[in-house]
Design a protein around this motif. Structure first.
Motif, PDB file in Angstrom:
ATOM      1  N   ARG A   1       0.815  -1.225   0.000  1.00 54.86           N
ATOM      2  CA  ARG A   1       0.000   0.000   0.000  1.00 54.86           C
ATOM      3  C   ARG A   1       0.850   1.278   0.000  1.00 54.86           C
ATOM      4  NH1 ARG A   1      -0.613  -2.059   5.288  1.00 54.86           N
ATOM      5  NH2 ARG A   1       0.170  -0.649   6.889  1.00 54.86           N
ATOM      6  N   TYR A   2       2.128   1.175   0.334  1.00 58.57           N
ATOM      7  CA  TYR A   2       3.015   2.332   0.329  1.00 58.57           C
ATOM      8  C   TYR A   2       3.669   2.574  -1.032  1.00 58.57           C
ATOM      9  CZ  TYR A   2       2.491   2.366   5.372  1.00 58.57           C
ATOM     10  OH  TYR A   2       1.970   2.415   6.637  1.00 58.57           O
ATOM     11  N   GLY A   3       3.401   1.725  -1.990  1.00 55.22           N
ATOM     12  CA  GLY A   3       3.994   1.865  -3.313  1.00 55.22           C
ATOM     13  C   GLY A   3       3.674   3.190  -3.974  1.00 55.22           C
ATOM     14  N   SER A   4       2.471   3.717  -3.740  1.00 52.33           N
ATOM     15  CA  SER A   4       2.082   4.988  -4.361  1.00 52.33           C
ATOM     16  C   SER A   4       2.836   6.174  -3.759  1.00 52.33           C
ATOM     17  CB  SER A   4       0.574   5.198  -4.239  1.00 52.33           C
ATOM     18  OG  SER A   4       0.204   5.282  -2.876  1.00 52.33           O
ATOM     19  N   LEU A   5       3.490   5.994  -2.629  1.00 49.18           N
ATOM     20  CA  LEU A   5       4.333   7.039  -2.054  1.00 49.18           C
ATOM     21  C   LEU A   5       5.815   6.796  -2.324  1.00 49.18           C
ATOM     22  CD1 LEU A   5       2.638   7.573   1.423  1.00 49.18           C
ATOM     23  CD2 LEU A   5       2.578   9.098  -0.547  1.00 49.18           C
ATOM     24  N   VAL A   6       6.218   5.522  -2.310  1.00 48.72           N
ATOM     25  CA  VAL A   6       7.631   5.198  -2.493  1.00 48.72           C
ATOM     26  C   VAL A   6       8.083   5.501  -3.922  1.00 48.72           C
ATOM     27  CG1 VAL A   6       9.323   3.313  -2.496  1.00 48.72           C
ATOM     28  CG2 VAL A   6       7.680   3.506  -0.633  1.00 48.72           C
ATOM     29  N   MET A   7       7.263   5.183  -4.903  1.00 48.61           N
ATOM     30  CA  MET A   7       7.646   5.424  -6.296  1.00 48.61           C
ATOM     31  C   MET A   7       7.895   6.911  -6.566  1.00 48.61           C
ATOM     32  SD  MET A   7       6.863   6.237  -9.680  1.00 48.61           S
ATOM     33  CE  MET A   7       5.117   6.425  -9.681  1.00 48.61           C
ATOM     34  N   PRO A   8       6.979   7.830  -6.217  1.00 49.28           N
ATOM     35  CA  PRO A   8       7.283   9.247  -6.448  1.00 49.28           C
ATOM     36  C   PRO A   8       8.441   9.752  -5.581  1.00 49.28           C
ATOM     37  CG  PRO A   8       5.026   8.996  -5.651  1.00 49.28           C
ATOM     38  CD  PRO A   8       5.594   7.637  -5.812  1.00 49.28           C
ATOM     39  N   LEU A   9       8.614   9.182  -4.389  1.00 52.19           N
ATOM     40  CA  LEU A   9       9.741   9.575  -3.547  1.00 52.19           C
ATOM     41  C   LEU A   9      11.060   9.254  -4.243  1.00 52.19           C
ATOM     42  CD1 LEU A   9      10.934  10.499  -0.785  1.00 52.19           C
ATOM     43  CD2 LEU A   9      10.850   8.088  -0.133  1.00 52.19           C
ATOM     44  N   LEU A  10      11.212   8.012  -4.708  1.00 52.31           N
ATOM     45  CA  LEU A  10      12.444   7.611  -5.381  1.00 52.31           C
ATOM     46  C   LEU A  10      12.633   8.353  -6.699  1.00 52.31           C
ATOM     47  CD1 LEU A  10      12.381   3.768  -4.690  1.00 52.31           C
ATOM     48  CD2 LEU A  10      13.681   5.533  -3.484  1.00 52.31           C
TER      49      LEU A  10
ATOM     50  N   LEU B   1       4.972  15.809  -7.712  1.00 53.84           N
ATOM     51  CA  LEU B   1       4.776  14.461  -8.244  1.00 53.84           C
ATOM     52  C   LEU B   1       3.565  13.783  -7.615  1.00 53.84           C
ATOM     53  CD1 LEU B   1       8.297  12.853  -8.663  1.00 53.84           C
ATOM     54  CD2 LEU B   1       6.515  13.032 -10.376  1.00 53.84           C
ATOM     55  N   LEU B   2       3.391  13.949  -6.319  1.00 53.70           N
ATOM     56  CA  LEU B   2       2.236  13.343  -5.651  1.00 53.70           C
ATOM     57  C   LEU B   2       0.926  13.864  -6.234  1.00 53.70           C
ATOM     58  CD1 LEU B   2       3.334  13.312  -1.900  1.00 53.70           C
ATOM     59  CD2 LEU B   2       3.195  11.361  -3.467  1.00 53.70           C
ATOM     60  N   LEU B   3       0.902  15.144  -6.565  1.00 55.82           N
ATOM     61  CA  LEU B   3      -0.314  15.738  -7.133  1.00 55.82           C
ATOM     62  C   LEU B   3      -0.472  15.431  -8.618  1.00 55.82           C
ATOM     63  CD1 LEU B   3      -0.141  19.224  -5.392  1.00 55.82           C
ATOM     64  CD2 LEU B   3      -1.694  17.343  -4.839  1.00 55.82           C
ATOM     65  N   ALA B   4       0.636  15.370  -9.343  1.00 61.51           N
ATOM     66  CA  ALA B   4       0.568  15.217 -10.797  1.00 61.51           C
ATOM     67  C   ALA B   4       0.406  13.771 -11.255  1.00 61.51           C
ATOM     68  CB  ALA B   4       1.822  15.814 -11.435  1.00 61.51           C
ATOM     69  N   LEU B   5       0.895  12.803 -10.506  1.00 56.54           N
ATOM     70  CA  LEU B   5       0.859  11.422 -10.982  1.00 56.54           C
ATOM     71  C   LEU B   5      -0.538  10.906 -11.304  1.00 56.54           C
ATOM     72  CD1 LEU B   5       3.715   9.549  -9.130  1.00 56.54           C
ATOM     73  CD2 LEU B   5       3.375   9.769 -11.569  1.00 56.54           C
ATOM     74  N   PRO B   6      -1.559  11.174 -10.501  1.00 57.54           N
ATOM     75  CA  PRO B   6      -2.896  10.700 -10.895  1.00 57.54           C
ATOM     76  C   PRO B   6      -3.364  11.292 -12.231  1.00 57.54           C
ATOM     77  CG  PRO B   6      -2.886  11.325  -8.590  1.00 57.54           C
ATOM     78  CD  PRO B   6      -1.569  11.765  -9.164  1.00 57.54           C
ATOM     79  N   VAL B   7      -3.063  12.552 -12.466  1.00 59.65           N
ATOM     80  CA  VAL B   7      -3.441  13.203 -13.724  1.00 59.65           C
ATOM     81  C   VAL B   7      -2.658  12.593 -14.883  1.00 59.65           C
ATOM     82  CG1 VAL B   7      -3.455  15.408 -14.959  1.00 59.65           C
ATOM     83  CG2 VAL B   7      -4.037  15.335 -12.522  1.00 59.65           C
ATOM     84  N   VAL B   8      -1.371  12.365 -14.678  1.00 57.66           N
ATOM     85  CA  VAL B   8      -0.528  11.779 -15.718  1.00 57.66           C
ATOM     86  C   VAL B   8      -0.971  10.352 -16.032  1.00 57.66           C
ATOM     87  CG1 VAL B   8       1.836  11.041 -16.246  1.00 57.66           C
ATOM     88  CG2 VAL B   8       1.429  13.272 -15.205  1.00 57.66           C
ATOM     89  N   ARG B   9      -1.348   9.590 -15.013  1.00 60.29           N
ATOM     90  CA  ARG B   9      -1.839   8.225 -15.250  1.00 60.29           C
ATOM     91  C   ARG B   9      -3.104   8.236 -16.093  1.00 60.29           C
ATOM     92  NH1 ARG B   9      -0.309   6.984  -9.434  1.00 60.29           N
ATOM     93  NH2 ARG B   9       1.629   5.821  -9.656  1.00 60.29           N
TER      94      ARG B   9
END
Length: 89
Positions: free
Chosen positions: A19-28, A71-79
């Motif tokens: 469940r932390y994948g959606s935070l770890v990916m943009p962090l890295l 990135l946290l805000l933009a990733l859902p839009v980009v997906r």
């Protein structure tokens, strides 16, 4: 390989739950991208001076502080935009 080795990353640190994948990916991603871009930008701006490392680390820190929340805000839009542009099979 036993189950303990499969559930650790490095030096015995346990893996995070999925469940932390959606935070770890943009962090890295933000760490890697801002590192590279700030390194190139700082080198291009001031060259390899004696205080290069401190100036680069300062630039990296500031750029990461901006990039991670963006990135946290933009990733859902980009997906969603990617899904609209790419066939799913």
């Amino acid at each position: 390989m036993n189950a303990f080795n499969k559930s650790t990353i490095f030096f015995g640190i346990p893996k995070l739950p999925a469940r932390y994948g959606s935070l770890v990916m943009p962090l890295l991603l933000s760490i890697l991208m801002t590192c590279i871009v700030s390194l190139i930008s700082t080198f291009n701006g001031i060259g390899l001076t004696p205080d290069f490392a401190s100036k680069w680390l300062r630039a990296w820190g500031v750029s990461w502080l901006v990039a991670f929340p963006v990135l946290l805000l933009a990733l859902p839009v980009v997906r969603k935009a990617t899904a609209a542009l790419v066939h799913t099979y």
